[in-house]
Design an enzyme around this catalytic site. Structure first.
Site, PDB file in Angstrom:
ATOM      1  N   ASP A  13      -6.208   0.200  -8.482  1.00 49.94           N
ATOM      2  CA  ASP A  13      -7.307  -0.557  -7.894  1.00 49.94           C
ATOM      3  C   ASP A  13      -6.945  -2.039  -7.823  1.00 49.94           C
ATOM      4  OD1 ASP A  13     -10.236  -0.842  -7.162  1.00 49.94           O
ATOM      5  OD2 ASP A  13     -10.173  -2.081  -8.977  1.00 49.94           O
ATOM      6  N   GLU A  18      -3.756  -0.002  -3.999  1.00 49.98           N
ATOM      7  CA  GLU A  18      -4.768  -0.578  -3.124  1.00 49.98           C
ATOM      8  C   GLU A  18      -4.308  -2.022  -2.916  1.00 49.98           C
ATOM      9  OE1 GLU A  18      -9.599  -1.071  -2.802  1.00 49.98           O
ATOM     10  OE2 GLU A  18      -8.641  -1.524  -4.714  1.00 49.98           O
TER      11      GLU A  18
END
Length: 704
Positions: free
Chosen positions: A342, A378
């Site tokens: 993330d 990401e």
């Protein structure tokens, strides 16, 4: 109680069958107490007197799995210097393998009195916070083996443990929403029939429900608020949180592996749940604030490139060690197969700018364990210069946000998208070819947990996040969505027909694109969140997958399965190398490996690519011109395909090119309610004209 010196490594609580070794790092604390917690609310404190390189440690014979514990750090509390030790706060072990209980959000869990952030709060937090748990590391894995599915055969399914399983009618009530539910035959059958090879789980590291959300009657449903990087989230366990969550998670991984499905974890190493200077003192802040967090010039405050209040200090050797130890633990002890990072750009911020050569990437590159699993970035954060799609090192794959945006723009009819769409369809060579990566570096997706579901993408022009309690101000406002003529629910047959066609267009495009496809859980079932594009705080039926009753969404599910099979059966859709744009040597085929045509069957020119209103084209994929060899060096040969895209608002005639094959069969037509021809598809010859209805896609197949 006997207390032996113990060992400085491994960090955390390590049970060996006779007792437990405890080790914790803190450079800031003058002394640290290990607190053993008892069910009557009392605790036994043991000072960790042995110190090696700022690691305090002790071995306690007879301390068994299930024992709850925490630490108290005695040291300076001078926030203006970045020091926040406070012995009245019971601290979680950063290396805890399991965490019990939850936070009740009284003032005691904060290091300061409410209303006076510069003062020290000496209320005892122990009755109000979570506790670490000693776990038994022994587990019968049987003959478990990682599937090790190669990227070109991978289909990723992003899912939430609770959201995927909470309403499935075949699951017993007591298993719904848990790790055990992932191992249930009904879930495994759905995933395997869908063609899924990798289950990407939204955060399962122990996370915290934010104080603000709890006060609003909401919670952090998505889980991007980690406090324990080694501990499976305890609320997803069906039968206890004193270590049972570890056994249940391992059992789920074993069952998924047996079904041939890899497990990828969505991990949040960029920040913690302790938030900014007004956040609670739960673990890292109280142990050694300045070693774990990026502090501002005024050291009372935190640098925040994540939008959550803090960022971990990626140039700290102790932070880097913790992250690498965590990654290795999940691979070696929990048997997971990869990670999706993330806000991964934050991990590259060794100083201020995003640095592709930062220490974190060096460590991953050379690590013999972590470097061998799937690593997905990401590739952005909210800091300056944080959008880094295409800029990660060669070992990494990336969520391709440019793919998502371009495919959405094409099918909603945005002008000047054909050229970029062609690049995204063929693996985004502009992003990945220069650094030696291949099409498989691109994780292609149209939707994910963050944003509209696929059903909502074609049903709403605007976000509808009122349920989040922020006046619809949260969430992305520019969604590249189109409601097909009516906002939200509609009973207009034309609107509904167009929406269903658009959904089929998106799924077909995803499965026909070079790269690695990723589906978002429930999209194959027409899942809706009623226009909410930021359901991070909604642990309710709005965010859960609603499993349809018999007959509902059967056509969409069947179409998704058929597209996944088409991709699986034909290597021309999952090439491991980029197209050359010319004939391939040694294949005895004079045709190029790829060719682009206007609807009139003429090869595309520069003017055609740049035409503002051009929204249609055909692409020829030559199955005889696959340049990469098979696993034993053999030549790969496949059928050839002609993909016809009509993203315009009008029906268009397409001429089948005359020099690229004489006989074709229609195998996909998104204008059909079922999307694939029932029985034998229509036969088409070179020079024939096909009429594609507005916003539809047709696939022609020519046998090898």
């Amino acid at each position: 109680m006997q207390v032996w010196p113990g060992q400085a490594y491994p960090l955390g609580a390590t049970y060996d069958g006779a007792g437990t070794n405890f080790a914790v790092f803190s450079e800031a604390a003058r002394r640290i107490e290990l607190c053993l917690l008892h069910d009557d609310g009392s605790e036994t404190a043991v000072e960790l007197r042995e110190t090696d390189a700022f690691v305090r440690h002790a071995y306690l014979p007879g301390i068994m799995p299930g024992q709850r514990y925490g630490f108290r750090a005695h040291g300076p509390y001078t926030p203006e210097r970045g020091q926040r030790c406070n012995s009245s706060k019971l601290l979680l072990d950063p290396y805890a393998r399991a965490i019990s209980g939850r936070i009740d959000w009284g003032e005691a869990v904060y290091g300061y009195p409410f209303g006076s952030p510069d003062k020290r709060n000496d209320l005892d937090s122990a009755p109000h916070t979570m506790t670490s748990v000693v776990v038994n590391p022994y587990f019968d894995w049987g003959d478990d083996r990682p599937p090790r599915t190669e990227y070109h055969r991978t289909v990723i399914y992003e899912a939430h443990v609770k959201g995927l399983t909470m309403t499935h009618p075949a699951l017993p009530e007591e298993l719904r929403g848990t790790y055990a539910a992932l191992a249930h035959p009904a879930i495994l059958e759905h995933l395997t029939e869908l063609g899924v090879t990798a289950l990407e789980l939204m955060p399962v590291h122990q996370f915290v429900n934010d104080h603000r959300l709890v006060e609003m009657g909401l919670n952090n449903y998505w889980g991007y608020n980690t406090i324990g990087f080694f501990a499976p989230h305890n609320a997803y366990a069906s039968w206890g949180d004193r270590g049972q969550q570890v056994l249940e998670f391992k059992s789920a991984v074993r069952a998924l592996h047996e079904a041939g499905i890899e497990v990828i974890l969505d991990v949040v190493y960029n920040h913690t749940a302790e938030g900014n200077h007004l956040g609670p003192t739960l673990s890292f802040r109280g142990l050694d604030n300045a070693s774990y967090y990026r502090l501002a010039d005024d050291r009372r405050y935190y640098m925040d490139t994540t939008g959550t209040g803090n960022s971990l200090l990626m140039r700290s050797p102790h932070v880097l060690q913790m992250i690498m130890d965590s990654l290795r633990y999940w691979v070696t002890e929990m048997h997971v197969d990869g990670f999706r990072f993330d806000l991964a750009a934050t991990l590259a911020r060794q100083f201020h700018e995003v640095d592709r050569l930062s220490s974190f990437f060096d460590l991953v590159q050379q690590d013999p364990v972590v470097s061998q699993v799937k690593l997905i970035a990401e590739p952005w954060d909210v800091g300056e210069g944080g959008y880094q799609v295409g800029n990660f090192p060669p070992l990494w794959t990336e969520w391709n946000g440019k793919y998502r945006d371009t495919v959405r723009d094409l099918w909603r009819g945005e002008p000047r998208t054909l050229a970029e769409f062609a690049g995204r369809l063929t693996g985004s060579s502009d992003l990945y070819q220069d650094d030696g990566r291949r099409p498989l570096a691109s994780i292609n997706f149209v939707t994910c947990h963050d944003g509209f579901t696929l059903r909502d993408l074609v049903s709403y022009n605007e976000k509808h996040n009122e349920a989040n309690g922020e006046g619809n101000r949260d969430g992305e406002s520019h969604n590249r969505s189109w409601n097909c003529g009516a906002e939200g629910d509609s009973d207009d047959p034309e609107v509904l027909g167009l929406r269903n066609r658009q959904i089929r267009n998106f799924i077909a495009t995803l499965m026909l694109s070079q790269g690695v496809p990723m589906l978002s859980h429930g999209d194959e079932l027409g899942r809706t969140q009623n226009g909410n594009n930021n359901a991070y705080c909604l642990d309710s039926k709005l965010a859960w997958v609603r499993w349809p009753e018999d007959g509902e969404q059967d056509a969409l599910l069947a179409f998704t399965r058929a597209m996944a099979r088409l991709r699986r059966d034909h290597p021309v859709f999952r090439r491991r190398r980029f197209f050359h744009g010319r004939p391939v040597e040694g294949t005895h085929d004079e045709l190029s490996d790829i060719a682009w045509f206007t609807p009139e069957g003429e090869e595309m020119t520069r003017d055609d690519w740049g035409a503002a209103q051009a929204r249609a084209l055909s692409v020829f994929l030559n199955g005889h011109a696959i340049s990469e060899p098979g696993p034993r060096g053999e030549r790969i040969s496949d059928d050839s395909f002609l993909l016809l895209f009509n993203a315009s608002p009008d029906a268009l005639e397409f001429l089948v090119p005359v020099n690229h094959g004489q006989q074709w069969e229609v195998v996909v037509d998104t204008a059909l309610a079922e999307g694939v021809p029932l029985g034998t598809g229509a036969k088409v010859k070179a020079g024939d004209r096909l009429t594609l209805v507005d916003r539809s896609l047709t696939v022609l197949q020519r046998p090898a």
